[in-house]
Write a protein that holds these residues in place. Sequence first.
Motif, PDB file in Angstrom:
ATOM      1  N   VAL A  16       0.742 -69.820  12.451  1.00 25.90           N
ATOM      2  CA  VAL A  16       0.616 -71.417  12.362  1.00 25.90           C
ATOM      3  C   VAL A  16       0.638 -72.196  13.519  1.00 25.90           C
ATOM      4  CG1 VAL A  16       3.070 -71.783  11.939  1.00 25.90           C
ATOM      5  CG2 VAL A  16       1.493 -73.593  10.988  1.00 25.90           C
ATOM      6  N   ASP A  17      -0.493 -73.062  13.709  1.00 24.33           N
ATOM      7  CA  ASP A  17      -0.455 -73.766  15.140  1.00 24.33           C
ATOM      8  C   ASP A  17       0.308 -74.959  14.874  1.00 24.33           C
ATOM      9  OD1 ASP A  17      -2.140 -75.410  13.753  1.00 24.33           O
ATOM     10  OD2 ASP A  17      -3.802 -74.733  14.812  1.00 24.33           O
ATOM     11  N   ARG A  18       0.377 -75.728  16.109  1.00 26.18           N
ATOM     12  CA  ARG A  18       1.340 -77.017  16.291  1.00 26.18           C
ATOM     13  C   ARG A  18       0.608 -78.099  15.272  1.00 26.18           C
ATOM     14  NH1 ARG A  18       0.567 -78.603  22.383  1.00 26.18           N
ATOM     15  NH2 ARG A  18       1.144 -76.264  22.457  1.00 26.18           N
ATOM     16  N   ASP A  19      -0.603 -77.937  14.795  1.00 26.94           N
ATOM     17  CA  ASP A  19      -1.351 -78.881  13.848  1.00 26.94           C
ATOM     18  C   ASP A  19      -1.069 -78.684  12.364  1.00 26.94           C
ATOM     19  OD1 ASP A  19      -2.195 -80.584  15.955  1.00 26.94           O
ATOM     20  OD2 ASP A  19      -3.830 -79.157  16.167  1.00 26.94           O
ATOM     21  N   GLY A  20      -0.355 -77.333  12.000  1.00 25.07           N
ATOM     22  CA  GLY A  20      -0.331 -77.093  10.743  1.00 25.07           C
ATOM     23  C   GLY A  20      -1.117 -76.277   9.954  1.00 25.07           C
ATOM     24  N   ILE A  21      -2.058 -75.790  11.034  1.00 27.83           N
ATOM     25  CA  ILE A  21      -3.240 -74.919  10.539  1.00 27.83           C
ATOM     26  C   ILE A  21      -2.853 -73.498  10.645  1.00 27.83           C
ATOM     27  CG2 ILE A  21      -5.574 -74.103  10.759  1.00 27.83           C
ATOM     28  CD1 ILE A  21      -5.986 -76.836  12.414  1.00 27.83           C
ATOM     29  N   VAL A  22      -2.741 -72.772   9.295  1.00 26.19           N
ATOM     30  CA  VAL A  22      -2.416 -71.425   9.155  1.00 26.19           C
ATOM     31  C   VAL A  22      -3.561 -70.751   9.162  1.00 26.19           C
ATOM     32  CG1 VAL A  22      -1.302 -69.808   7.562  1.00 26.19           C
ATOM     33  CG2 VAL A  22      -0.187 -71.962   7.671  1.00 26.19           C
ATOM     34  N   GLY A  75      -1.267 -73.060   1.014  1.00 25.88           N
ATOM     35  CA  GLY A  75      -1.297 -74.573   1.103  1.00 25.88           C
ATOM     36  C   GLY A  75      -0.179 -75.462   0.567  1.00 25.88           C
ATOM     37  N   ALA A  76       0.756 -74.506  -0.364  1.00 25.36           N
ATOM     38  CA  ALA A  76       1.632 -75.285  -1.065  1.00 25.36           C
ATOM     39  C   ALA A  76       2.918 -75.283  -0.301  1.00 25.36           C
ATOM     40  CB  ALA A  76       2.007 -74.541  -2.414  1.00 25.36           C
ATOM     41  N   VAL A  77       3.084 -74.637   0.887  1.00 26.45           N
ATOM     42  CA  VAL A  77       4.147 -74.650   1.717  1.00 26.45           C
ATOM     43  C   VAL A  77       4.269 -75.858   2.502  1.00 26.45           C
ATOM     44  CG1 VAL A  77       5.406 -73.425   3.721  1.00 26.45           C
ATOM     45  CG2 VAL A  77       4.078 -72.040   2.011  1.00 26.45           C
ATOM     46  N   ALA A  78       5.711 -76.518   2.799  1.00 17.96           N
ATOM     47  CA  ALA A  78       5.926 -77.835   3.378  1.00 17.96           C
ATOM     48  C   ALA A  78       5.410 -77.505   4.847  1.00 17.96           C
ATOM     49  CB  ALA A  78       7.111 -78.115   3.142  1.00 17.96           C
ATOM     50  N   GLY A  79       4.396 -78.710   5.249  1.00 16.12           N
ATOM     51  CA  GLY A  79       4.140 -78.569   6.661  1.00 16.12           C
ATOM     52  C   GLY A  79       2.714 -77.977   6.878  1.00 16.12           C
ATOM     53  N   VAL A  80       2.136 -77.344   5.948  1.00 19.62           N
ATOM     54  CA  VAL A  80       0.904 -76.822   6.036  1.00 19.62           C
ATOM     55  C   VAL A  80      -0.324 -77.640   5.763  1.00 19.62           C
ATOM     56  CG1 VAL A  80      -0.708 -74.887   5.373  1.00 19.62           C
ATOM     57  CG2 VAL A  80       1.667 -74.485   5.487  1.00 19.62           C
ATOM     58  N   ARG A  81      -1.316 -77.865   6.763  1.00 19.68           N
ATOM     59  CA  ARG A  81      -2.417 -79.004   6.471  1.00 19.68           C
ATOM     60  C   ARG A  81      -3.676 -78.221   6.136  1.00 19.68           C
ATOM     61  NH1 ARG A  81      -3.802 -80.890  10.874  1.00 19.68           N
ATOM     62  NH2 ARG A  81      -4.930 -82.397  10.036  1.00 19.68           N
ATOM     63  N   GLU A  82      -3.802 -76.937   6.775  1.00 19.49           N
ATOM     64  CA  GLU A  82      -4.895 -76.329   6.284  1.00 19.49           C
ATOM     65  C   GLU A  82      -4.626 -74.930   6.386  1.00 19.49           C
ATOM     66  OE1 GLU A  82      -9.458 -75.722   8.391  1.00 19.49           O
ATOM     67  OE2 GLU A  82      -8.154 -77.336   9.118  1.00 19.49           O
ATOM     68  N   VAL A  83      -5.507 -73.890   5.774  1.00 22.49           N
ATOM     69  CA  VAL A  83      -5.237 -72.471   5.616  1.00 22.49           C
ATOM     70  C   VAL A  83      -6.750 -71.817   5.667  1.00 22.49           C
ATOM     71  CG1 VAL A  83      -4.846 -70.409   4.285  1.00 22.49           C
ATOM     72  CG2 VAL A  83      -3.518 -72.710   3.919  1.00 22.49           C
ATOM     73  N   ARG A  84      -6.910 -71.161   6.721  1.00 24.35           N
ATOM     74  CA  ARG A  84      -8.071 -70.092   6.983  1.00 24.35           C
ATOM     75  C   ARG A  84      -7.745 -68.766   6.746  1.00 24.35           C
ATOM     76  NH1 ARG A  84      -9.149 -73.645  12.716  1.00 24.35           N
ATOM     77  NH2 ARG A  84      -7.531 -72.285  13.455  1.00 24.35           N
ATOM     78  N   PRO A 127       6.249 -74.826   9.540  1.00 26.70           N
ATOM     79  CA  PRO A 127       6.939 -73.842   8.542  1.00 26.70           C
ATOM     80  C   PRO A 127       7.116 -72.767   9.481  1.00 26.70           C
ATOM     81  CG  PRO A 127       4.470 -74.020   8.045  1.00 26.70           C
ATOM     82  CD  PRO A 127       4.894 -75.299   8.844  1.00 26.70           C
ATOM     83  N   THR A 128       8.134 -72.112   9.159  1.00 26.75           N
ATOM     84  CA  THR A 128       8.317 -70.832   9.734  1.00 26.75           C
ATOM     85  C   THR A 128       7.672 -69.603   9.240  1.00 26.75           C
ATOM     86  OG1 THR A 128      10.129 -70.145   8.406  1.00 26.75           O
ATOM     87  CG2 THR A 128      10.848 -71.485  10.076  1.00 26.75           C
ATOM     88  N   ARG A 129       7.636 -68.670  10.091  1.00 26.37           N
ATOM     89  CA  ARG A 129       6.759 -67.370   9.892  1.00 26.37           C
ATOM     90  C   ARG A 129       7.232 -66.916   8.297  1.00 26.37           C
ATOM     91  NH1 ARG A 129       5.921 -61.818  10.360  1.00 26.37           N
ATOM     92  NH2 ARG A 129       3.765 -61.038  10.499  1.00 26.37           N
ATOM     93  N   GLU A 130       8.488 -66.826   8.238  1.00 24.85           N
ATOM     94  CA  GLU A 130       9.275 -66.418   6.918  1.00 24.85           C
ATOM     95  C   GLU A 130       9.052 -67.121   5.950  1.00 24.85           C
ATOM     96  OE1 GLU A 130      10.550 -67.142   9.845  1.00 24.85           O
ATOM     97  OE2 GLU A 130      10.961 -64.862  10.570  1.00 24.85           O
ATOM     98  N   ALA A 131       8.693 -68.161   6.021  1.00 21.83           N
ATOM     99  CA  ALA A 131       8.460 -69.219   4.707  1.00 21.83           C
ATOM    100  C   ALA A 131       6.975 -68.968   4.399  1.00 21.83           C
ATOM    101  CB  ALA A 131       8.596 -70.597   5.137  1.00 21.83           C
ATOM    102  N   LEU A 132       6.103 -68.540   5.373  1.00 20.40           N
ATOM    103  CA  LEU A 132       4.933 -68.172   5.032  1.00 20.40           C
ATOM    104  C   LEU A 132       4.876 -66.850   4.382  1.00 20.40           C
ATOM    105  CD1 LEU A 132       3.046 -69.404   8.249  1.00 20.40           C
ATOM    106  CD2 LEU A 132       3.273 -70.468   6.030  1.00 20.40           C
ATOM    107  N   LEU A 133       5.420 -65.844   4.835  1.00 20.32           N
ATOM    108  CA  LEU A 133       5.538 -64.532   3.965  1.00 20.32           C
ATOM    109  C   LEU A 133       6.187 -64.631   2.762  1.00 20.32           C
ATOM    110  CD1 LEU A 133       6.523 -62.337   7.183  1.00 20.32           C
ATOM    111  CD2 LEU A 133       4.337 -62.394   5.977  1.00 20.32           C
TER     112      LEU A 133
END
Length: 376
Positions: free
Chosen positions: A36-42, A68-77, A4-10
């Motif tokens: 977000v890193d290359r493994d989809g961890i935000v 966590g509902a954003v496409a491509g996100v695997r984990e949120v910290r 996901p892009t930063r804009e999508a996360l925001l």
Amino acid sequence: MSLPTREALLRALDTVIDPELRKPITELGMVDSVEVDRDGIVDLRVLLTIQGCPLRDTITSDAGNALGAVAGVREVRVELAVMTPEQRQKLKEQLRGPGGERGIPFSRPGNLTKVFAVTSGKGGVGKSSVTVNLACALAARGLRVGIVDADVHGFSVPGLMGITQSPTRVDEMILPPVAHGVKVISIGMFVQGNTPVAWRGPMLHRALEQFLSEVYFGDLDYLFLDLPPGTGDIAISVSQLLPDAQVLVVTTPQAAAADVAERSGTVSTQTGQRVAGVVENMSYFDAPGGERLEVFGSGGGETLSRRLSETLGYAVPLLGRLPLEIALREGGDGGLPVVVGAPSSPVAQELERIAGALAAQPRGLSGLSLGVSPRH
């Protein structure tokens, strides 16, 4: 799957609402960083207004779920930090204007909040129950609503609303707890247990003034004040601090109650306020067999409406007659107003009708400067 892009996360974080300020955390400057890193961890870093924010877990959970509902996100910290004094000052100026302007916003020229002071001639007529249920009914319609529990000696609104949380203080600014979509402040939130408040007139006035000036309610459509019964210090203070507040008078059908309630309405001739209407509580009881019992007599609300209309020189309507129902009492005891907990009950339906009549009154634009001038 692409990251996901930063804009999508925001954009996802735009949906996370601060539980007290009722605004997106992105708008309040609470999102310090999101990556977000290359493994989809935000990794999200959120700035809380104060160290002991009572709703930190709610903010953490809501932000984690949104990301966590954003496409491509695997984990949120989520990491929580605290705003610096400079960041808090910026937030206060954003909310209250340059310098974190203090004062009573509801009495300023151009303010569109409709203020209702709910009063009664005597105690025990259900004034507080009427107040919280009308507020909740209006909030359920998507309106922005607040309650000031101005009955300092007999405060009951926190219990009726099921509020056990203390207000959050951001320096000198107080953030009121929110229940059922309604922002609430009460002296009961500042005392331990059932400790009595033994204050005289000047302290009562100062407490009400602080509630109105230091508590951040934001832009409200409606503000209700639950006044103590009678025509004492608080009623006079309200007329001084909120001269444009309208009065709602609560009575029962009993003739004696209507006589006493008339005084709380006619005091408006001295304060210059307008009486918006009368609500008759405990009007009747529908027995299981179908018989309607008028336990406390009949006609008190109509009599009060007529007398006030004659005395004040304008129509003071009887807004509604509330039946005597167990559901209303059970809702108050359980901290779940009847319009929320038992919306199909007859008393809830009548309260909804009264709230609809209040909501039908538009926020006035008369006398408001629109900031434009004609061209010559």
